[in-house]
Design a protein around this motif. Structure first.
Motif, PDB file in Angstrom:
ATOM      1  N   VAL A  22       4.310   6.739   5.917  1.00 13.36           N
ATOM      2  CA  VAL A  22       4.595   5.776   6.984  1.00 13.36           C
ATOM      3  C   VAL A  22       3.349   4.925   7.199  1.00 13.36           C
ATOM      4  O   VAL A  22       2.235   5.460   7.246  1.00 13.36           O
ATOM      5  N   VAL A  23       3.532   3.608   7.325  1.00 12.70           N
ATOM      6  CA  VAL A  23       2.449   2.737   7.790  1.00 12.70           C
ATOM      7  C   VAL A  23       2.857   2.221   9.158  1.00 12.70           C
ATOM      8  O   VAL A  23       4.026   1.878   9.383  1.00 12.70           O
ATOM      9  N   GLY A  24       1.905   2.224  10.087  1.00 10.95           N
ATOM     10  CA  GLY A  24       2.212   1.768  11.439  1.00 10.95           C
ATOM     11  C   GLY A  24       0.947   1.313  12.134  1.00 10.95           C
ATOM     12  O   GLY A  24      -0.111   1.191  11.502  1.00 10.95           O
ATOM     13  N   ALA A  25       1.056   1.075  13.425  1.00 13.07           N
ATOM     14  CA  ALA A  25      -0.112   0.677  14.204  1.00 13.07           C
ATOM     15  C   ALA A  25      -0.024   1.346  15.573  1.00 13.07           C
ATOM     16  O   ALA A  25       1.077   1.515  16.112  1.00 13.07           O
ATOM     17  N   ALA A  26      -1.182   1.744  16.095  1.00 18.28           N
ATOM     18  CA  ALA A  26      -1.227   2.378  17.409  1.00 18.28           C
ATOM     19  C   ALA A  26      -0.622   1.421  18.428  1.00 18.28           C
ATOM     20  O   ALA A  26      -0.903   0.226  18.427  1.00 18.28           O
ATOM     21  N   GLY A  27       0.233   1.924  19.274  1.00 20.13           N
ATOM     22  CA  GLY A  27       0.879   1.068  20.266  1.00 20.13           C
ATOM     23  C   GLY A  27       2.162   0.442  19.752  1.00 20.13           C
ATOM     24  O   GLY A  27       3.031   0.038  20.539  1.00 20.13           O
ATOM     25  N   ARG A  28       2.288   0.348  18.427  1.00 20.18           N
ATOM     26  CA  ARG A  28       3.510  -0.239  17.863  1.00 20.18           C
ATOM     27  C   ARG A  28       4.333   0.804  17.094  1.00 20.18           C
ATOM     28  O   ARG A  28       5.473   0.527  16.714  1.00 20.18           O
ATOM     29  N   GLY A  29       3.737   1.954  16.853  1.00 18.18           N
ATOM     30  CA  GLY A  29       4.458   3.034  16.171  1.00 18.18           C
ATOM     31  C   GLY A  29       4.642   2.778  14.687  1.00 18.18           C
ATOM     32  O   GLY A  29       4.004   1.903  14.109  1.00 18.18           O
ATOM     33  N   PRO A  30       5.547   3.528  14.055  1.00 15.73           N
ATOM     34  CA  PRO A  30       5.835   3.357  12.627  1.00 15.73           C
ATOM     35  C   PRO A  30       6.451   1.988  12.358  1.00 15.73           C
ATOM     36  O   PRO A  30       7.331   1.547  13.098  1.00 15.73           O
ATOM     37  N   LEU A  31       5.986   1.324  11.277  1.00 16.14           N
ATOM     38  CA  LEU A  31       6.495  -0.019  10.967  1.00 16.14           C
ATOM     39  C   LEU A  31       7.150  -0.089   9.591  1.00 16.14           C
ATOM     40  O   LEU A  31       8.024  -0.923   9.367  1.00 16.14           O
ATOM     41  N   ALA A  32       6.736   0.775   8.692  1.00 22.27           N
ATOM     42  CA  ALA A  32       7.337   0.756   7.346  1.00 22.27           C
ATOM     43  C   ALA A  32       7.241   2.140   6.737  1.00 22.27           C
ATOM     44  O   ALA A  32       6.282   2.866   6.983  1.00 22.27           O
ATOM     45  N   ARG A  33       8.242   2.505   5.942  1.00 23.14           N
ATOM     46  CA  ARG A  33       8.324   3.847   5.364  1.00 23.14           C
ATOM     47  C   ARG A  33       8.621   3.796   3.881  1.00 23.14           C
ATOM     48  O   ARG A  33       9.368   2.915   3.442  1.00 23.14           O
TER      49      ARG A  33
END
Lengths: 343, 343
Positions: A22-33
């Motif tokens: 999983v790639v994501g960002a803090a505050g935005r959560g998971p963005l791509a799997r």
């Protein structure tokens, strides 16, 4: 590749069926799997860090691009076998992630730890993780304890391979006319694998023997309602699981302010439902009468995402452990993710 | 090479440590012995007849020369794995022995059958054969019965790998703080294999995992005097052995003229002595109260010699069995043993 967004994280679950990422960002959560279908190789040096990176780097770059993440500054990697076969991974992975992806903070965790965090989050308790194998992990938030997880020949007592093996043994007892056999399990085994005499030939030449054994576990559960031998196998499995949970459950009585430790179950084995869960609830009630059982919040990949998020936001509080959870800030991190040729 | 003597026999025991071969003559007994250190390969067709012949032919020729035997007209081959992995061997070995050695009569037996005949000779009873694995074989002289012998993942209950595995599991229970552990067995395991955490790495990468497990069985026996967990493991092993013996013991009550069936033990596992034999005698007395236990007369190679001798003299009376004992008179036998280039 869009690089407009802020720094992100990559969370990885490396197990028997390959990498899940999983790639994501803090505050935005998971963005791509994404997922690779290929388990990371284990060689003479243990789990092969080069083979993990070969799969991870292009996936992480591609998912970062998909998510519009320009920089991956945090990585959390949960890996099966880390505790016993992870020396090379611990030595090389953080530096390699810094060089290849510009990562500044790396958490490397045993899959049992990501399973724990996925199930209970950063709070005290005990988690039984059961699939083909079985391990129990507990923490009082000052350290980690584990029980079992020794593999299908030395333990994993109560796990899928253990249940399947016990079921096939009972089938062959019936075939031979020995005591303790089950004609019902023999019929199931012959339906699944063909004549009993051919069973050794189906199993021993394989390299995935534990998985073959575990493939029979659901049949044991199907028979448990009206076959005493099958029901006894699941009762014994439940007893082993409760033994393992009790061995890792945090000492309680720390005072009125202490958070109540919980117990959770995670992993595919528990999909067999009532035939296993009913005796397990009873055995847990005997062994850990004060412990409250709660549903697992998520899977090990979710645990890796939680660890990565907490690490990225500076709110990571879990205790480190030489074998099970190490957090490092490798030198050389901080670069922008280099564009992947294959994205 | 002297060729003055009459026709002789070759008797073979093919097992986990290679071939053991005797050349002899009826009336004169064994005359020459040899051994190869190389176990016969098992491939996709099961036990490889070509690999067995590659080793056997030069040895048989050399031993025949040493014994002054000009012609080998009888062969008895006992082979581990024959029942489940012996299709190619059954199809090809008799013809190959006729072509290469001039043999006219071939008995091909499961190693459990040669173990039986070595222990009890051609009379009714039950034999428990235990080393790394475990199998029980019985006959009423009209047919054969076998119990267990399914290998270390499906059974061999009570055998060396079974005892060793149970001992290591108990050691790791103590390591983890689970119930049912033995600190004494943990100390033995660490003395033998190093720190517990490294044990999976010592076992799983090996191809001889059953032998590694069995190597711990003598330590379990050593601890049994003053360790209740170790004593319980040997008691459970004894119970499994008695189960298997009871499953193959001939039906009795055939009338006053019937020969009393006997029970015998054979194989290296019984070298552990009293810690195993004392509970085994008790369990056999419970399960087979009327059966008399006698000492084994000889080993499986001795059984192959007995079969070859009886076959050569026309006094062979044991029942045939599709999987366990087949006697054939291959076409093309009867030639003189061709001189071996390597004798």
């Amino acid at each position: 590749m869009s690089s407009s967004a802020g720094p992100g994280f990559v969370a990885v679950d490396s197990g028997g069926s390959g990498l899940r990422v999983v790639v994501g960002a803090a505050g935005r959560g998971p963005l791509a799997r994404g997922a690779s279908g290929e388990p990371v190789r284990t060689g003479s040096r243990g789990i092969d860090p080069g083979h993990l990176m070969e799969q991870l780097v292009p996936m992480a770059r591609g998912l970062a691009a998909e998510a519009g993440i320009g920089r991956l500054d945090t990585a959390a990697v949960g890996a099966a076998g880390l505790a016993s076969l992870g020396d090379a991974l611990r030595a090389e992975l953080p530096g390699a992630l810094a060089r290849e992806l510009g990562v500044r903070r790396v958490a490397l965790a045993a899959d049992a730890v990501t399973a724990y965090v996925g199930a209970l989050g950063p709070r005290p308790g005990a988690v039984i993780a059961a699939g083909t194998g079985l391990i129990a992990v507990g923490t009082d938030l000052t350290g980690w304890r584990r029980a079992d997880g020794w593999g299908h020949l030395l333990g994993d007592c109560g796990g899928g391979a253990w249940i399947g093996r016990a079921g096939l043994e009972a089938a062959l007892r019936a075939h031979d006319g020995r005591g303790g056999g089950s004609g019902r399990l023999l019929a199931c085994a012959e339906e699944m694998f063909g004549p009993a005499a051919a069973l050794p030939g189906h199993l021993y030449p394989r390299t995935d023997r534990a998985a073959v054994l575990a493939s029979f576990a659901p049949r044991v559960a199907e028979c448990a309602d009206d076959d005493a031998v099958a029901a006894d196998i699941l009762r014994a499995a439940a007893r082993h699981m409760a033994d393992s949970a009790a061995a890792v459950y945090p000492e309680t009585g720390a005072g009125a302010g202490a958070v109540e430790p919980l117990v959770a179950l995670t992993g595919g084995l528990f999909n067999m439902g009532a035939p296993l869960l009913a005796p397990l609830d009873e055995e847990l009630a005997k062994r850990l009468p004060g412990a409250r059982r709660v549903a697992a919040k998520g899977n090990p990949l979710h645990g890796a995402v939680c660890i990565a998020t907490d690490l990225a936001t500076g709110s990571f509080t879990l205790p480190s452990d030489e074998k099970m959870l190490c957090v490092t800030s490798p030198a050389g991190g901080g670069d922008t993710v280099a564009p992947g040729a294959d994205t």
